[in-house]
Enzyme design. Structure first.
Site, PDB file in Angstrom:
ATOM      1  N   GLN A  10       0.810  -1.218   0.000  1.00 45.60           N
ATOM      2  CA  GLN A  10       0.000   0.000   0.000  1.00 45.60           C
ATOM      3  C   GLN A  10       0.846   1.273   0.000  1.00 45.60           C
ATOM      4  OE1 GLN A  10      -2.684  -1.664   3.299  1.00 45.60           O
ATOM      5  NE2 GLN A  10      -3.984  -0.208   2.199  1.00 45.60           N
TER       6      GLN A  10
ATOM      7  N   HIS B  17      -7.326  -9.443   5.673  1.00 46.51           N
ATOM      8  CA  HIS B  17      -7.360  -8.298   4.753  1.00 46.51           C
ATOM      9  C   HIS B  17      -5.942  -7.867   4.388  1.00 46.51           C
ATOM     10  CE1 HIS B  17      -9.179  -4.271   3.477  1.00 46.51           C
ATOM     11  NE2 HIS B  17      -7.884  -4.011   3.523  1.00 46.51           N
ATOM     12  N   GLU B  18      -5.072  -7.730   5.401  1.00 46.46           N
ATOM     13  CA  GLU B  18      -3.695  -7.265   5.144  1.00 46.46           C
ATOM     14  C   GLU B  18      -2.872  -8.319   4.400  1.00 46.46           C
ATOM     15  OE1 GLU B  18      -3.248  -4.186   5.391  1.00 46.46           O
ATOM     16  OE2 GLU B  18      -5.048  -3.869   6.586  1.00 46.46           O
TER      17      GLU B  18
ATOM     18  N   HIS C  80      -3.462  -8.257   0.778  1.00 45.05           N
ATOM     19  CA  HIS C  80      -2.693  -7.220   0.056  1.00 45.05           C
ATOM     20  C   HIS C  80      -1.356  -7.782  -0.434  1.00 45.05           C
ATOM     21  CE1 HIS C  80      -5.013  -3.581   0.176  1.00 45.05           C
ATOM     22  NE2 HIS C  80      -5.170  -3.622   1.488  1.00 45.05           N
TER      23      HIS C  80
END
Length: 184
Positions: free
Chosen positions: A65, A153-154, A157
């Site tokens: 991110q 969720h992380e 990524h």
């Protein structure tokens, strides 16, 4: 210090790449990047600091991110019993998960996605994660509820997966049979 300007937005190619493993022991540069991910998440939850620096509050952040395609995540949140989960991990991986599913009733959001995308995101209700912390120690975490959702969720990524990939396009609020709704 990471700011909102450092966080890349949806559509950036790095968000769809599978991130590279971090060589162990981690370099000082990698340690600094991982440290700054955790610092952002902690600072973003402090109303004074977030207002001063224009930080959008978040409970997790992954290295891709900030356009660093390496397997690093930071998570800082409390569960429904007010237990703190504050972790910065190199090479986190889910080593086991429940068959049972869960989802956030309010839906998920992402610091890399500016607009809200409504819908239920199916996740595993319980997971076990292994990773290496900033001190170079391997840790193993058993997670459920919001912490389990956040870690999934992380880690997604790191694999080029966005939360909205799981939302049923035809019926975003389709009830997931037998899944546990999690309030945030």
């Amino acid at each position: 210090m990471i700011t909102m300007e450092d966080i890349i937005r949806d559509g950036h190619p790095t968000l769809r790449k599978v991130a590279a493993e971090v060589a162990m022991p981690p370099s000082d540069v990698d340690k600094q990047i991982l440290s700054s991910l955790l610092e952002y998440v902690i600072n973003s939850q402090n109303s004074e600091i977030s207002a001063k620096y224009g930080l959008r509050p978040g409970i997790g952040l992954a290295a891709p991110q900030i356009n660093v395609s390496k397997r690093m995540i930071a998570v800082h949140l409390t569960d429904d019993k007010e237990e703190l989960y504050s972790y910065a991990l190199f090479n986190p991986r889910i080593i086991s998960h429940s068959v049972e599913k869960s989802y956030l009733q309010s839906g998920e959001g992402c610091l890399s996605v500016d607009e809200p995308i409504p819908g239920y995101v199916q996740r595993h209700a319980r997971i076990t994660v292994k990773g290496v912390n900033l001190e170079g120690k391997e840790i193993k975490l058993r997670l459920k509820g919001l912490p389990a959702i956040c870690f999934q969720h992380e880690i997604d990524h790191l694999n080029g997966i966005m939360f909205y990939d799981y939302i049923d396009k035809q019926n975003p609020f389709k009830q997931v049979e037998g899944a546990i709704p999690i309030e945030r």
